[in-house]
Motif scaffolding. Sequence first.
Motif, PDB file in Angstrom:
ATOM      1  N   MET A 180       0.843  -1.192   0.000  1.00  0.00           N
ATOM      2  CA  MET A 180       0.000   0.000   0.000  1.00  0.00           C
ATOM      3  C   MET A 180       0.877   1.241   0.000  1.00  0.00           C
ATOM      4  SD  MET A 180      -1.314   0.255   3.963  1.00  0.00           S
ATOM      5  CE  MET A 180      -2.205  -1.262   3.833  1.00  0.00           C
ATOM      6  N   ASN A 184      -1.351   5.653   3.432  1.00  0.00           N
ATOM      7  CA  ASN A 184      -2.491   4.915   3.974  1.00  0.00           C
ATOM      8  C   ASN A 184      -2.110   4.029   5.147  1.00  0.00           C
ATOM      9  OD1 ASN A 184      -4.124   5.975   1.928  1.00  0.00           O
ATOM     10  ND2 ASN A 184      -3.544   4.354   0.510  1.00  0.00           N
ATOM     11  N   ILE A 187      -3.852   4.752   8.574  1.00  0.00           N
ATOM     12  CA  ILE A 187      -5.245   4.299   8.613  1.00  0.00           C
ATOM     13  C   ILE A 187      -5.295   2.787   8.809  1.00  0.00           C
ATOM     14  CG2 ILE A 187      -7.394   4.165   7.305  1.00  0.00           C
ATOM     15  CD1 ILE A 187      -6.590   6.728   5.890  1.00  0.00           C
TER      16      ILE A 187
END
Length: 434
Positions: A180, A184, A187
């Motif tokens: 990723m 991100n 999160i």
Amino acid sequence: MSYRLYARPVPPFADLDTEPDGQLFNWVLLDASGDVQAQGTGDTRAHIEQTLGQNALEHVRLIGLIPGDEALFCFANIPAKQERYIRQALPFAVEEQLAQDVESMHLALGGRGNEGFRVAAIDRQRMASWMALFRDWDHVRLEAIFPDASLLPVNDQDWSICLDGTSALLASRQGEWLKMQIANLEIFSDTLAAPSEDEVVAEVRVAVFGTQQELDHQKPLLTSLSNSRRLVVSHQTLELMPLELLAHAHHHHYCQPVNLCQGGFAISNENGGAWRPWRPVIAIAGLWFVLQLGVELGLGFYHQAKAEDLNAQAMSVYRDAFPQDTRTHAGNVKNVLLGELRVASQDGPREDFLALMKRTGQQYSMLPANDSVQFNSINYSRARGELVVDLRADDYSKLSALRTGLNQQGLDANIGSVVNEASGARGRLTISGG
């Protein structure tokens, strides 16, 4: 001496049809003991082949690494033990976990874990492109293709994270992997820290790998991860590029990746001469196979006859019970009976929201010192007929007493996500009935 070449393409990825020699690679060459003998960054395939040729290296085993987000990780819970039956059932076991038609996916089978078999799923056309990228190199023979994140070492950690430029590679102790954007990651850390439905709060150990420059650059992010309530974060500095970490982990078996070169993309041995010493053994094995096949065919005919006899007996019993049914036959009688049972169970009694609330309130009022039991939130699922209540009490025994009372009324009550705190206990009470 045996050598392994780990090659990882560098984005942007070239179009092999128009630019067959335009793709660049980061690469590492390891000897049999796992020591780095050569390496390079941003080199062409021709340059790597020339380096191997200049050092008179032949039959080097090539390990191709593709981006971790190209292949999806999933579990397949298949009770069979023989590989043939496992592969036959594999598409049906994972199709609900895939976002596209399973027929268009190439499925690679890994080892069995607590959750089932580890499976890598990749689009067939994309897999064909990666095979074309790593096939037919000079001085090497392709041994395997892995998603790069699946080679991260986990060891005693629950999760490993490797900072790789603007991306992050992640791998878990269960064998999961993903890739990723670093933006991100904060999160996603909330997902790592969240306990599962029936899990008591525990620590989640996370190891973060990166060069000193990357660790310094991402210091605010790492500080945020360390401040998470359940995450215990450790930092491990890499001296060079992440590829060396992945190669080291694979060579020393610190990971359990899934080789994508299976099935239609299996690597064939083109050196026919290597089989010559084994021809007598192959001939004997072939003779044994023919004899075994004859025995299996005989047993097959015998069992077929027994199966037909049992089918006739089963249908005789079914006709006695349902003489008016003329459509059911031996091939679908099981599905017909299961369908009738399923309909009967769905038509059974089920408590609605108000009834469940009333009976829960009755049990609540019967609790001693019930003012110490607080209802934080209430949710109801009409489809499942379930009432979910988030509770807090000064003692877990009061939550247990409420659950016991509901069970004694004939309801199905369970407590999950229990968290013991200094001020008491909180948990999620799930109630269904009927």
